[in-house]
Design an enzyme around this catalytic site. Structure first.
Site, mmCIF file in Angstrom:
data_model
loop_
_atom_site.group_PDB
_atom_site.id
_atom_site.type_symbol
_atom_site.label_atom_id
_atom_site.label_comp_id
_atom_site.label_asym_id
_atom_site.label_seq_id
_atom_site.Cartn_x
_atom_site.Cartn_y
_atom_site.Cartn_z
ATOM 1 N N LEU A 176 12.723 6.321 16.835
ATOM 2 C CA LEU A 176 10.870 5.774 17.197
ATOM 3 C C LEU A 176 10.752 6.591 17.086
ATOM 4 C CD1 LEU A 176 11.974 2.913 19.364
ATOM 5 C CD2 LEU A 176 12.387 2.820 16.735
ATOM 6 N N LYS A 177 10.374 7.564 17.126
ATOM 7 C CA LYS A 177 8.570 8.814 17.418
ATOM 8 C C LYS A 177 7.686 8.062 17.971
ATOM 9 C CE LYS A 177 11.034 11.420 12.858
ATOM 10 N NZ LYS A 177 11.608 10.302 12.022
ATOM 11 N N LEU A 178 8.514 7.506 19.368
ATOM 12 C CA LEU A 178 7.161 6.907 20.145
ATOM 13 C C LEU A 178 5.947 8.304 20.481
ATOM 14 C CD1 LEU A 178 9.004 4.866 22.537
ATOM 15 C CD2 LEU A 178 8.016 4.218 20.280
ATOM 16 N N PRO A 234 0.369 8.038 27.631
ATOM 17 C CA PRO A 234 1.600 7.889 28.691
ATOM 18 C C PRO A 234 2.313 7.064 29.055
ATOM 19 C CG PRO A 234 -0.080 9.918 28.860
ATOM 20 C CD PRO A 234 -0.457 9.079 28.358
ATOM 21 N N THR A 250 9.714 16.958 8.765
ATOM 22 C CA THR A 250 10.552 18.537 7.756
ATOM 23 C C THR A 250 10.122 17.766 6.611
ATOM 24 O OG1 THR A 250 12.646 16.448 7.594
ATOM 25 C CG2 THR A 250 13.657 18.711 8.693
ATOM 26 N N ARG A 301 21.240 19.800 3.289
ATOM 27 C CA ARG A 301 21.917 19.276 2.894
ATOM 28 C C ARG A 301 23.066 20.241 2.606
ATOM 29 N NH1 ARG A 301 19.436 15.835 3.094
ATOM 30 N NH2 ARG A 301 17.370 15.005 2.626
ATOM 31 N N ARG A 353 20.776 10.752 2.752
ATOM 32 C CA ARG A 353 20.923 10.538 1.167
ATOM 33 C C ARG A 353 22.358 10.949 0.652
ATOM 34 N NH1 ARG A 353 14.474 10.118 0.704
ATOM 35 N NH2 ARG A 353 14.729 11.575 2.265
#
Length: 231
Positions: free
Chosen positions: A61-63, A67, A115, A176, A207
């Site tokens: 979720l990359k919160l 805080p 990335t 990859r 992918r």
């Protein structure tokens, strides 16, 4: 045998996600569920996926917020018992600490630098110094404040591994395989065997495996096994 592969279930179709798990279960133990899936199906969809296949989940979720908000968000999904739950380490020490204290049983996983970003991209948004130094700084900050895992590109693995304890997991996307070609938006990539040799514990792969779904489940099964064998 525990596999280092984390398969990215980047789909908004629950039945397809289940089919991908079934096709790769012999080579994969952990599956990544991101915003696309979670925003559509929510906790009920994730519960169904887990109960149907009995797999570990990387809840990506990359919160990133103040805080108190991140703490509340972590608590709201902690009952799902994800193996990993991502936050952005750039949210700062207090935010990372709040997340870690809100769910001690979950591996709060700090994302350093995406990335998809290049050195030029970072310069444009005012991040200095460059990617490697920035990623190391963010990783150390996160671990010092309770994060149990770090997400970084394969090119920062060795530098980060040198400054964090060995019991902290390093998870790297941007993988990859040597076999097969995948064109996408990842800019800092590496093959699986190299990434593991540098100190990564888990490799997020999507992918290169899931793109074969159109050719049949057996093709996905073969590719997942092939990648595991490469490692």
């Amino acid at each position: 045998m525990t596999s280092p592969i984390i398969l990215a279930l980047d789909t908004n179709d629950l039945s397809i996600a289940k089919a991908w798990v079934k096709a790769t279960r012999d080579s994969v133990n952990v599956y990544k569920v991101g915003l696309e899936f979670f925003l559509k199906f929510g906790k009920n969809g994730l519960t169904e996926l887990k109960s149907d296949s009995q797999v570990d989940i990387f809840l990506d979720l990359k919160l990133h917020d103040i805080p108190n908000t991140v703490s509340a968000a972590v608590k709201s999904v902690s009952d799902l018992n994800p193996k990993f739950l991502t936050i952005h380490s750039s949210g700062g020490a207090a935010m990372v600490k709040a997340a870690a204290e809100s769910a001690p049983h979950v591996s709060i996983t700090a994302v350093t630098i995406l990335t998809s970003l290049s050195e030029e991209d970072l310069a444009q948004i005012g991040f200095h110094p460059g990617i490697s130094k920035r990623a190391v700084q963010l990783a150390k900050l996160a671990v010092d404040n309770g994060a149990k895992a770090i997400v970084c590109s394969p090119h920062e693995i060795s530098e980060i591994r040198n400054v964090i304890p060995q019991d902290i997991s390093i998870i790297t996307p941007g993988i990859r395989p040597v076999t097969g070609e995948t064109k996408d938006d990842q800019k800092r990539t590496m093959d699986p065997k190299q990434a593991i040799s540098l100190g990564a514990n888990y490799l997020v792969i999507g992918r290169p495996i899931t793109s074969l779904w159109s050719e049949g489940a057996d093709k996905m099964t073969e590719r997942a096994a092939q990648i595991k064998a490469e490692i």
